[in-house]
Design an enzyme around this catalytic site. Structure first.
Site, PDB file in Angstrom:
ATOM      1  N   HIS A  11      -7.297   4.794   1.559  1.00 59.53           N
ATOM      2  CA  HIS A  11      -6.619   4.630   0.268  1.00 59.53           C
ATOM      3  C   HIS A  11      -6.653   5.881  -0.599  1.00 59.53           C
ATOM      4  CE1 HIS A  11      -6.023   0.365   0.952  1.00 59.53           C
ATOM      5  NE2 HIS A  11      -7.199   0.396   1.547  1.00 59.53           N
ATOM      6  N   GLU A  25     -16.116   3.578   3.022  1.00 65.13           N
ATOM      7  CA  GLU A  25     -14.746   3.789   2.578  1.00 65.13           C
ATOM      8  C   GLU A  25     -14.837   4.731   1.388  1.00 65.13           C
ATOM      9  OE1 GLU A  25     -12.192   0.290   1.906  1.00 65.13           O
ATOM     10  OE2 GLU A  25     -13.591  -0.878   3.085  1.00 65.13           O
ATOM     11  N   ASN A  54       0.829  -1.210   0.000  1.00 68.87           N
ATOM     12  CA  ASN A  54       0.000   0.000   0.000  1.00 68.87           C
ATOM     13  C   ASN A  54       0.867   1.265   0.000  1.00 68.87           C
ATOM     14  OD1 ASN A  54      -2.424  -1.518   0.290  1.00 68.87           O
ATOM     15  ND2 ASN A  54      -1.950  -1.762   2.459  1.00 68.87           N
ATOM     16  N   SER A 106     -11.077  -0.962  -0.365  1.00 68.20           N
ATOM     17  CA  SER A 106      -9.741  -1.537  -0.292  1.00 68.20           C
ATOM     18  C   SER A 106      -9.578  -2.827  -1.085  1.00 68.20           C
ATOM     19  CB  SER A 106      -9.338  -1.748   1.161  1.00 68.20           C
ATOM     20  OG  SER A 106     -10.307  -2.498   1.844  1.00 68.20           O
TER      21      SER A 106
HETATM   22  C1  LIG Z   1      -5.809  -0.277   6.010  1.00 70.38           C
HETATM   23  C2  LIG Z   1      -7.167   0.156   6.314  1.00 70.38           C
HETATM   24  C3  LIG Z   1      -7.563   0.491   7.609  1.00 70.38           C
HETATM   25  C4  LIG Z   1      -6.692   0.245   8.798  1.00 70.38           C
HETATM   26  O1  LIG Z   1      -5.654   1.133   8.855  1.00 70.38           O
HETATM   27  P1  LIG Z   1      -4.336   0.715   9.665  1.00 70.38           P
HETATM   28  O2  LIG Z   1      -3.673   2.007   9.910  1.00 70.38           O
HETATM   29  O3  LIG Z   1      -3.583  -0.215   8.786  1.00 70.38           O
HETATM   30  O4  LIG Z   1      -4.801   0.060  10.926  1.00 70.38           O
HETATM   31  C5  LIG Z   1      -8.809   1.006   7.804  1.00 70.38           C
HETATM   32  N1  LIG Z   1      -9.676   1.153   6.772  1.00 70.38           N
HETATM   33  C6  LIG Z   1      -9.331   0.826   5.520  1.00 70.38           C
HETATM   34  C7  LIG Z   1     -10.315   1.028   4.430  1.00 70.38           C
HETATM   35  C8  LIG Z   1      -8.076   0.301   5.253  1.00 70.38           C
HETATM   36  O5  LIG Z   1      -7.754  -0.074   4.025  1.00 70.38           O
END
Ligand SMILES: *Cc1c(COP(=O)(O)O)cnc(C)c1O
Length: 396
Positions: free
Chosen positions: A206, A174, A46, A178
């Site tokens: 993201h 979101e 990522n 993801s």
């Molecule tokens: C990666 C991710 C998280 C968690 O974030 P971290 O900092 O890795 O704990 C939360 N929401 C989404 C959509 C993610 O992709």
């Protein structure tokens, strides 16, 4: 639960091709990584902007550790919070056009913190069906009436809200999904939230750093103000190349989280060196827009090449480009095939995605060269032929 029960359950998971294995990396996070003494082309990080191993960040981190020490030593409300945290919070608030921001130790905890602090048992929480596990878990933890609307389906969302009699309503989504790479209709969601007097929560894990003016994320990209999108969650573990997360919004929101977000209060603060280095990361994100342009050139290049070979991808304009496979076992086999060609792509399987929707999740970075993408495309073509994959641009 005894050991035998555990072993049997693990065996079952293996049989279903759902078993997870870790491969310890032997080199920094980059487009080439070393695993078990061999180098691979890496299409599953990522680290979208190539900052995780950026020399400036390494230098800042080293300097900061000299000055600040290693651990933060306490929770934020005790003595863990430092001037570096404070400076980063101000900078993040200004950048995202919000009144205030609050640093969490990671995105998972930030989502739990937001929901458990704000949403009560008698409230309604509507979530996109494909929301990240941290949002869904947060929903369970706050014990509100949980309603999931069909992925990106605003008609379904309004139908649920029409029936909701609860006074406080929340919508969580979101920004860039993801596991799909597709994007939520944020302006529409913001409108619906206003119409129903609901509070919109946007997880921009993201999008932050990647989209919007100076990389300020999906809300900036759509020009959504603090009033329209009052709760923004961004992570520092992805485009920022570090670890941590933040929530940005009104000062009243941030003060409320400081008082009530248990995942903020009852955990050790991020090290000050991380906060200080995140400021450097932020400066690079803001000033080096070429990184975003290059990433988008890579996305376009990859999509065009795949289309020219008639290999369909799921619809996505972002750095997350999924190739739909279906069965978990096939997805695993294809990932192994790619690995034999020195390419790492992750096979995403249930329960991360719904049953029979396993896929390869290809992630692109600023640092990939066209030549490396060509290599990936050729290997994907060979894989699709070897396993007779009928590619599709529709999720079932
Ligand atoms: C990666 C991710 C998280 C968690 O974030 P971290 O900092 O890795 O704990 C939360 N929401 C989404 C959509 C993610 O992709």
């Amino acid at each position: 639960m005894n050991q035998i029960t555990l072993i049997q359950a693990l065996k079952k998971r293996k049989q279903l091709s759902l078993y997870r294995i870790r491969y310890p990396r032997e080199s920094p996070q980059k487009t080439h990584i070393k695993v078990a003494n061999q180098y691979y082309l890496n299409f599953c990080s990522n680290d979208y902007l190539g900052l995780a191993s950026h020399p400036k960040l390494i230098q800042s981190f080293q300097k900061s550790v000299q000055k600040e020490g290693v651990g933060s030593g306490a929770a934020n409300l005790i003595t863990g919070y430092s001037v570096a945290h404070q400076q980063l919070e101000s900078a993040l608030a200004e950048w995202t056009g919000r009144e205030s921001a609050l640093l969490f130790s990671n995105g998972y905890l930030a989502n739990l913190g937001i929901m458990t602090a704000l949403i009560k048992r008698k409230d309604t929480l509507t979530q996109d069906q494909l929301n990240h596990a941290s949002l869904l878990d947060a929903g369970i933890l706050c014990r509100a009436k949980l309603q999931r609307y069909r992925h990106l389906n605003t008609n379904h969302l309004t139908a649920i809200l029409d029936k909701s009699i609860q006074k406080n309503k929340f919508i969580a989504t979101e920004s860039i999904f993801s596991m799909n790479g597709d994007q939520a209709p944020l302006p529409q969601l913001a409108q619906i939230a206003t119409m129903y007097q609901a509070t919109l929560i946007v997880d921009d894990a993201h999008g932050i750093g990647v989209l919007g003016k100076h990389g300020a994320g999906s809300l900036s990209y759509h020009g959504l103000s603090q009033q329209e999108a009052p709760i923004l969650m961004g992570t520092l573990g992805k485009a920022f190349g570090l670890i941590g997360a933040f929530v940005a919004g009104s000062t009243a929101l941030i003060e409320t989280l400081i008082q009530y977000a248990r995942t903020y209060i009852y955990t050790t603060a991020l090290p000050a060196s991380i906060a200080e280095t995140a400021l450097v990361s932020l400066k690079i994100i803001q000033s080096e827009s070429w990184r975003r342009h290059k990433l988008y050139d890579n996305i376009t290049y990859f999509k065009t090449k795949m289309a020219s070979l008639s290999i369909k991808l799921l619809p996505s304009n972002t750095a997350i480009q999924p190739l739909f496979i279906g069965e978990a076992s096939t997805a695993l086999q294809v990932a192994y095939f790619l690995k034999s060609q020195s390419i790492l792509v992750s096979a995403i399987r249930p329960p991360t995605v719904p049953i029979d929707t396993s896929r390869l999740r290809i992630t692109l970075s600023t640092e990939h060269t066209f030549q490396q993408i060509d290599q990936l495309v050729l290997a994907l073509k060979a894989a699709c032929e070897a396993y007779s994959i009928k590619t599709t641009d529709r999720l079932l």
